[in-house]
Design a protein around this motif. Structure first.
Motif, PDB file in Angstrom:
ATOM      1  N   ALA A   1       3.717   5.748  -5.495  1.00  0.00           N
ATOM      2  CA  ALA A   1       3.581   5.807  -6.957  1.00  0.00           C
ATOM      3  C   ALA A   1       2.527   6.832  -7.353  1.00  0.00           C
ATOM      4  O   ALA A   1       2.712   7.604  -8.306  1.00  0.00           O
ATOM      5  CB  ALA A   1       3.234   4.426  -7.514  1.00  0.00           C
ATOM      6  N   HIS A   2       1.426   6.858  -6.629  1.00  0.00           N
ATOM      7  CA  HIS A   2       0.363   7.823  -6.919  1.00  0.00           C
ATOM      8  C   HIS A   2       0.854   9.253  -6.694  1.00  0.00           C
ATOM      9  O   HIS A   2       0.592  10.151  -7.495  1.00  0.00           O
ATOM     10  CB  HIS A   2      -0.866   7.536  -6.053  1.00  0.00           C
ATOM     11  CG  HIS A   2      -1.980   8.503  -6.261  1.00  0.00           C
ATOM     12  ND1 HIS A   2      -2.779   8.487  -7.395  1.00  0.00           N
ATOM     13  CD2 HIS A   2      -2.425   9.536  -5.504  1.00  0.00           C
ATOM     14  CE1 HIS A   2      -3.653   9.470  -7.313  1.00  0.00           C
ATOM     15  NE2 HIS A   2      -3.474  10.122  -6.176  1.00  0.00           N
ATOM     16  N   LEU A   3       1.583   9.486  -5.599  1.00  0.00           N
ATOM     17  CA  LEU A   3       2.117  10.821  -5.318  1.00  0.00           C
ATOM     18  C   LEU A   3       3.084  11.264  -6.417  1.00  0.00           C
ATOM     19  O   LEU A   3       3.053  12.419  -6.854  1.00  0.00           O
ATOM     20  CB  LEU A   3       2.823  10.855  -3.969  1.00  0.00           C
ATOM     21  CG  LEU A   3       1.923  10.893  -2.742  1.00  0.00           C
ATOM     22  CD1 LEU A   3       2.742  10.716  -1.467  1.00  0.00           C
ATOM     23  CD2 LEU A   3       1.138  12.194  -2.687  1.00  0.00           C
TER      24      LEU A   3
ATOM     25  N   GLN B   1       0.830  -1.208   0.000  1.00  0.00           N
ATOM     26  CA  GLN B   1       0.000   0.000   0.000  1.00  0.00           C
ATOM     27  C   GLN B   1       0.863   1.256   0.000  1.00  0.00           C
ATOM     28  O   GLN B   1       0.569   2.218  -0.703  1.00  0.00           O
ATOM     29  CB  GLN B   1      -0.939   0.001   1.204  1.00  0.00           C
ATOM     30  CG  GLN B   1      -2.062  -1.005   1.093  1.00  0.00           C
ATOM     31  CD  GLN B   1      -2.916  -1.058   2.355  1.00  0.00           C
ATOM     32  OE1 GLN B   1      -2.529  -0.577   3.418  1.00  0.00           O
ATOM     33  NE2 GLN B   1      -4.090  -1.662   2.233  1.00  0.00           N
TER      34      GLN B   1
ATOM     35  N   GLY C   1       2.167   1.814  -3.390  1.00  0.00           N
ATOM     36  CA  GLY C   1       1.098   2.319  -4.249  1.00  0.00           C
ATOM     37  C   GLY C   1       0.833   3.798  -4.026  1.00  0.00           C
ATOM     38  O   GLY C   1       0.654   4.566  -4.979  1.00  0.00           O
ATOM     39  N   VAL C   2       0.811   4.221  -2.769  1.00  0.00           N
ATOM     40  CA  VAL C   2       0.603   5.636  -2.456  1.00  0.00           C
ATOM     41  C   VAL C   2       1.784   6.468  -2.967  1.00  0.00           C
ATOM     42  O   VAL C   2       1.602   7.549  -3.527  1.00  0.00           O
ATOM     43  CB  VAL C   2       0.382   5.848  -0.934  1.00  0.00           C
ATOM     44  CG1 VAL C   2       0.406   7.320  -0.573  1.00  0.00           C
ATOM     45  CG2 VAL C   2      -0.940   5.227  -0.506  1.00  0.00           C
TER      46      VAL C   2
ATOM     47  N   HIS D   1       3.045  10.252  -9.498  1.00  0.00           N
ATOM     48  CA  HIS D   1       2.217  10.518 -10.676  1.00  0.00           C
ATOM     49  C   HIS D   1       1.571  11.898 -10.576  1.00  0.00           C
ATOM     50  O   HIS D   1       1.580  12.671 -11.530  1.00  0.00           O
ATOM     51  CB  HIS D   1       1.147   9.439 -10.821  1.00  0.00           C
ATOM     52  CG  HIS D   1       0.160   9.722 -11.907  1.00  0.00           C
ATOM     53  ND1 HIS D   1       0.467   9.570 -13.239  1.00  0.00           N
ATOM     54  CD2 HIS D   1      -1.111  10.184 -11.862  1.00  0.00           C
ATOM     55  CE1 HIS D   1      -0.577   9.921 -13.971  1.00  0.00           C
ATOM     56  NE2 HIS D   1      -1.546  10.293 -13.157  1.00  0.00           N
ATOM     57  N   GLU D   2       1.018  12.214  -9.416  1.00  0.00           N
ATOM     58  CA  GLU D   2       0.380  13.518  -9.226  1.00  0.00           C
ATOM     59  C   GLU D   2       1.394  14.652  -9.338  1.00  0.00           C
ATOM     60  O   GLU D   2       1.089  15.719  -9.874  1.00  0.00           O
ATOM     61  CB  GLU D   2      -0.338  13.575  -7.869  1.00  0.00           C
ATOM     62  CG  GLU D   2      -1.578  12.701  -7.809  1.00  0.00           C
ATOM     63  CD  GLU D   2      -2.628  13.073  -8.848  1.00  0.00           C
ATOM     64  OE1 GLU D   2      -2.896  14.270  -9.036  1.00  0.00           O
ATOM     65  OE2 GLU D   2      -3.161  12.142  -9.483  1.00  0.00           O
ATOM     66  N   THR D   3       2.594  14.427  -8.823  1.00  0.00           N
ATOM     67  CA  THR D   3       3.638  15.441  -8.929  1.00  0.00           C
ATOM     68  C   THR D   3       3.986  15.688 -10.391  1.00  0.00           C
ATOM     69  O   THR D   3       4.131  16.835 -10.821  1.00  0.00           O
ATOM     70  CB  THR D   3       4.895  14.995  -8.147  1.00  0.00           C
ATOM     71  OG1 THR D   3       4.520  14.777  -6.795  1.00  0.00           O
ATOM     72  CG2 THR D   3       5.986  16.035  -8.214  1.00  0.00           C
ATOM     73  N   ARG D   4       4.107  14.619 -11.164  1.00  0.00           N
ATOM     74  CA  ARG D   4       4.393  14.766 -12.600  1.00  0.00           C
ATOM     75  C   ARG D   4       3.244  15.481 -13.296  1.00  0.00           C
ATOM     76  O   ARG D   4       3.454  16.297 -14.179  1.00  0.00           O
ATOM     77  CB  ARG D   4       4.646  13.406 -13.228  1.00  0.00           C
ATOM     78  CG  ARG D   4       5.955  12.796 -12.794  1.00  0.00           C
ATOM     79  CD  ARG D   4       6.160  11.479 -13.456  1.00  0.00           C
ATOM     80  NE  ARG D   4       6.261  11.716 -14.897  1.00  0.00           N
ATOM     81  CZ  ARG D   4       7.064  11.075 -15.692  1.00  0.00           C
ATOM     82  NH1 ARG D   4       7.847  10.157 -15.209  1.00  0.00           N
ATOM     83  NH2 ARG D   4       7.085  11.326 -16.970  1.00  0.00           N
ATOM     84  N   HIS D   5       2.012  15.165 -12.892  1.00  0.00           N
ATOM     85  CA  HIS D   5       0.832  15.811 -13.462  1.00  0.00           C
ATOM     86  C   HIS D   5       0.866  17.312 -13.175  1.00  0.00           C
ATOM     87  O   HIS D   5       0.632  18.142 -14.050  1.00  0.00           O
ATOM     88  CB  HIS D   5      -0.420  15.158 -12.865  1.00  0.00           C
ATOM     89  CG  HIS D   5      -1.697  15.613 -13.470  1.00  0.00           C
ATOM     90  ND1 HIS D   5      -2.069  15.310 -14.762  1.00  0.00           N
ATOM     91  CD2 HIS D   5      -2.691  16.363 -12.953  1.00  0.00           C
ATOM     92  CE1 HIS D   5      -3.233  15.858 -15.008  1.00  0.00           C
ATOM     93  NE2 HIS D   5      -3.643  16.502 -13.934  1.00  0.00           N
TER      94      HIS D   5
END
Length: 187
Positions: A13-15, A7, A10-11, A17-21
């Motif tokens: 990886a999500h962070l 978990q 996963g969090v 991704h959001e930073t890249r976004h």
């Protein structure tokens, strides 16, 4: 891998991704248009903020880049009025590179933007939670820094590559195997 570590990963990886976004949105905005420094140029600016006068050779060494790359980055920054070259007072043959007043204003505004973004990003955390997160992230960062030089010789990476040879083409496609080859010697 435990459920918790899975978990956490996963969090993380999500962070990322959001930073890249978020970075993508900033790059599309006028704030980060073609008139503003790219990431390589920003590295030079931030380096000059810490070291007010440097030679091209010192920039090459500190940033671990080719001399031609450093010259190109500095040339574009000079053209943009963010840095200047001037002869060393001790040896006129040596050219020193430093920030201009415009470069310093740009740096100040970049720090201001970073501060505003960090306030928005971490607004949902209390001061205590922010301190805890900072402590934990530093701990992870230090641990990763200690492990990175030897990760190629680790049993975990060796076993992964041994078990997943069928994915080698996919790993190559994403640039993983090109720079991080499977170790031949296991410690």
């Amino acid at each position: 891998m435990s459920t918790e570590t899975s978990q956490l990963f996963g969090v993380f990886a999500h962070l990322f991704h959001e930073t890249r976004h978020m970075t993508g949105h900033i790059k599309k905005s006028d704030l980060h248009s073609h008139r503003h420094p790219n990431s390589g140029q920003l590295r030079v600016i931030f380096l000059l903020a810490k070291n007010p006068q440097m030679t091209n050779s010192e920039i090459v060494e500190k940033l671990s880049i080719k001399p031609s790359s450093a010259s190109g980055l500095v040339n574009r920054l000079v053209e943009g009025g963010l840095v200047q070259r001037h002869a060393s007072p001790k040896d006129k043959r040596i050219m020193l590179i430093s920030l201009t007043a415009r470069g310093q204003r740009f740096l100040d505004s970049a720090h201001e933007l970073r501060d505003k973004l960090s306030e928005v990003i971490f607004a949902s955390l209390t001061d205590e939670e922010q301190a805890q997160l900072l402590h934990l992230l530093k701990k992870l960062s230090d641990d990763m820094a200690d492990k990175l030089p030897t990760w190629e010789s680790s049993r975990v990476m060796h076993d992964f590559f041994e078990q997943h040879q069928e994915f080698k083409e996919d790993l190559d496609h994403f640039g993983f195997s090109q720079t991080n080859t499977m170790p031949t010697k296991i410690e």
